[in-house]
Write a protein that holds these residues in place. Sequence first.
Motif, short mmCIF file in Angstrom:
data_model
loop_
_atom_site.label_atom_id
_atom_site.label_comp_id
_atom_site.label_asym_id
_atom_site.label_seq_id
_atom_site.Cartn_x
_atom_site.Cartn_y
_atom_site.Cartn_z
N GLU A 226 5.18 51.55 -34.53
CA GLU A 226 4.44 52.70 -35.35
C GLU A 226 4.28 53.94 -34.93
OE1 GLU A 226 1.79 50.25 -37.82
OE2 GLU A 226 3.24 49.18 -38.91
N HIS A 227 3.53 53.75 -33.78
CA HIS A 227 2.91 54.69 -33.30
C HIS A 227 4.19 55.89 -32.83
CE1 HIS A 227 -1.11 53.48 -33.12
NE2 HIS A 227 -1.49 54.64 -32.63
N LEU A 228 5.25 55.28 -32.07
CA LEU A 228 6.28 56.02 -31.47
C LEU A 228 6.91 56.84 -32.88
CD1 LEU A 228 7.41 53.64 -28.75
CD2 LEU A 228 6.57 55.84 -28.45
N CYS A 229 7.24 55.86 -33.87
CA CYS A 229 7.91 56.42 -34.86
C CYS A 229 7.06 57.70 -35.84
CB CYS A 229 8.27 55.51 -36.28
SG CYS A 229 9.63 54.35 -35.59
N ALA A 230 5.79 57.46 -35.52
CA ALA A 230 4.90 58.49 -36.28
C ALA A 230 5.01 59.70 -35.12
CB ALA A 230 3.64 58.17 -36.32
N ASP A 231 5.23 59.78 -34.08
CA ASP A 231 5.37 60.82 -33.24
C ASP A 231 6.29 61.84 -33.71
OD1 ASP A 231 4.36 61.33 -30.00
OD2 ASP A 231 6.35 62.50 -30.67
N GLU A 232 6.24 63.22 -33.33
CA GLU A 232 7.12 64.17 -34.02
C GLU A 232 8.47 63.88 -33.40
OE1 GLU A 232 6.28 68.20 -31.51
OE2 GLU A 232 5.29 67.83 -33.83
N ALA A 233 8.48 63.53 -31.77
CA ALA A 233 9.59 63.27 -31.02
C ALA A 233 10.33 61.92 -31.95
CB ALA A 233 9.38 62.99 -29.85
N GLY A 234 9.67 61.14 -32.59
CA GLY A 234 10.35 59.76 -32.97
C GLY A 234 11.10 60.25 -34.38
#
Lengths: 319, 319
Positions: B54-62
């Motif tokens: 969830e954190h990685l998907c929420a990152d703009e790079a994700g």
Amino acid sequence: MTNGRRAIGIDIGGTKVAGAIVGEDGTVHAELRRNTPDTSDANTMNDLLRDMVEHLCADEAGEGVCAIGVGAAGTVVWPVGRIRWAPNNSYRDWDVRGFLEGASGLPTVVDNDGNVAGLAEARLGETRYDDMLLLTVGTGVGAGIVLGGRIYRGPHGLGAEVGHMNVNPDGPQCGCGNYGCLEALASGTALTRMGRSAAAGDPSGLIATLAAESGGEVGGEHVTRAAMAGDVTAQTLFQRLGRALGIGIASLNAIFEVEAVVIGGGLVDTGELLLAPARRAAHEFAYAPTARPIPPVLPAAFRSDAGKIGAGLLALEES
Amino acid sequence: MTNGRRAIGIDIGGTKVAGAIVGEDGTVHAELRRNTPDTSDANTMNDLLRDMVEHLCADEAGEGVCAIGVGAAGTVVWPVGRIRWAPNNSYRDWDVRGFLEGASGLPTVVDNDGNVAGLAEARLGETRYDDMLLLTVGTGVGAGIVLGGRIYRGPHGLGAEVGHMNVNPDGPQCGCGNYGCLEALASGTALTRMGRSAAAGDPSGLIATLAAESGGEVGGEHVTRAAMAGDVTAQTLFQRLGRALGIGIASLNAIFEVEAVVIGGGLVDTGELLLAPARRAAHEFAYAPTARPIPPVLPAAFRSDAGKIGAGLLALEES
């Protein structure tokens, strides 16, 4: 009357050179055996091989042979067919393929002896295996690694030297010069070394007595006969030998996922003397036995004949 | 602005869980790191992975990530993505793939951590290798075996457990329960064990002093700092560690014919402390060095990041 294609298969080991006329189904139609000369350099071996090929071709079963396959102990450059070096034979940088093709006029393939024995067992053994390890326990320890139905040789044929994996860095010296190789602890050479040591320590024991009766130095065969006769010292040596082999098998089973580990080579004829302690150690040292299957440790279907049969098969597959 | 496809790569080790957004060229666009919980059972790990994804998907790079790749310590059934067992983590029979696909809606692949690290190094390391061994030296010893350009996993993903090949049957106990595995002698766990023993024997020595200053038990990091500061005891422990690793490398080099042996995992950051003695032993125990090349022993191009990058790459290759 010839049914199917036939090839000459030759297995060059540290003690003997076995040749045969081999059919596509692995049938041996004729065979021939020589002792490996003490000086097994390239010239001596060329003479020996030419003589064996001539004898086999002259046999009525040799009518129509179409190719020669050689399995040889040592580092065989594949598919070039040149042997760079061997731990238990004196040939060096020997162009086996070039010599035999010139001498016989037949297409020739040359591979490591363990590789061809593995091919025979995987293709024509009691079960057909796609993923299998064959270990040949003879003068040395050779291997045939069959992965996904194919022999793993490495890109130039220099892989699969399983006999020289280390099983104890403080162990005895190997024929290759290193210390503690699987071959140094679990081969016929190891059995002879341990038998001589035991006989020197107990000159009235059964191992020494059997050797004296046969009028020579202690060899692995005296240890085997003593063990079969119930001699505890000799049986203990087989337990040491088998345990080292089993530890090696456990390591290989951690590295490879195979359906079976098949044992060939001259010492497979000692049967459970070797196999029972090998199985025990392979279980004792098995990695993650609740999560990974432990493959059975089985005698080779072709026993110590797997090399010459596999050499013939390889010639038929490649020609 | 996204160029090329991206995937989430997650590397689950015995000490840490590393996650990243990985591009097709191996670029890490975002990253995240958690400690592996002391109780690393399936439920605890599911919560941790969901949170990381969830954190990685929420990152703009994700933005636009299309798949998840996981490399995990343990026996991973391939391509099923279920982990049966692990020596240094408490998860058992954990359906990682099923959980992550359900939780994220993204196609997920799960492989052994060594395998994915090997993929990253073979495809995107400083040299592109078709035949290569990667050894990850961290809490445990993992491996990625690249043969002919492909990861060797065994038919069901249960192969390549090189850390559990035996290098001394009388050696110390391993996390897997066996004795004398490569991992028991050449991992971060081994360094910690040896460091604690050395500190207990010399409470005023530098290893013990550094641990006391940091207010905790001796860990591998104290041995490393002491060795870097010139402490002879600590340097000797690294020589023992590196020698065991090098003996394992020599054995693997007898079995496989590879272009290079690449060392990754957390301990590669100790550099020559580990690599120099490993190289020496790999040469000392090399089989047939006049006939077979000795592959170089090199630090991983991606150092200890190879796992998460390779996990992302695998997801991109397979989806």
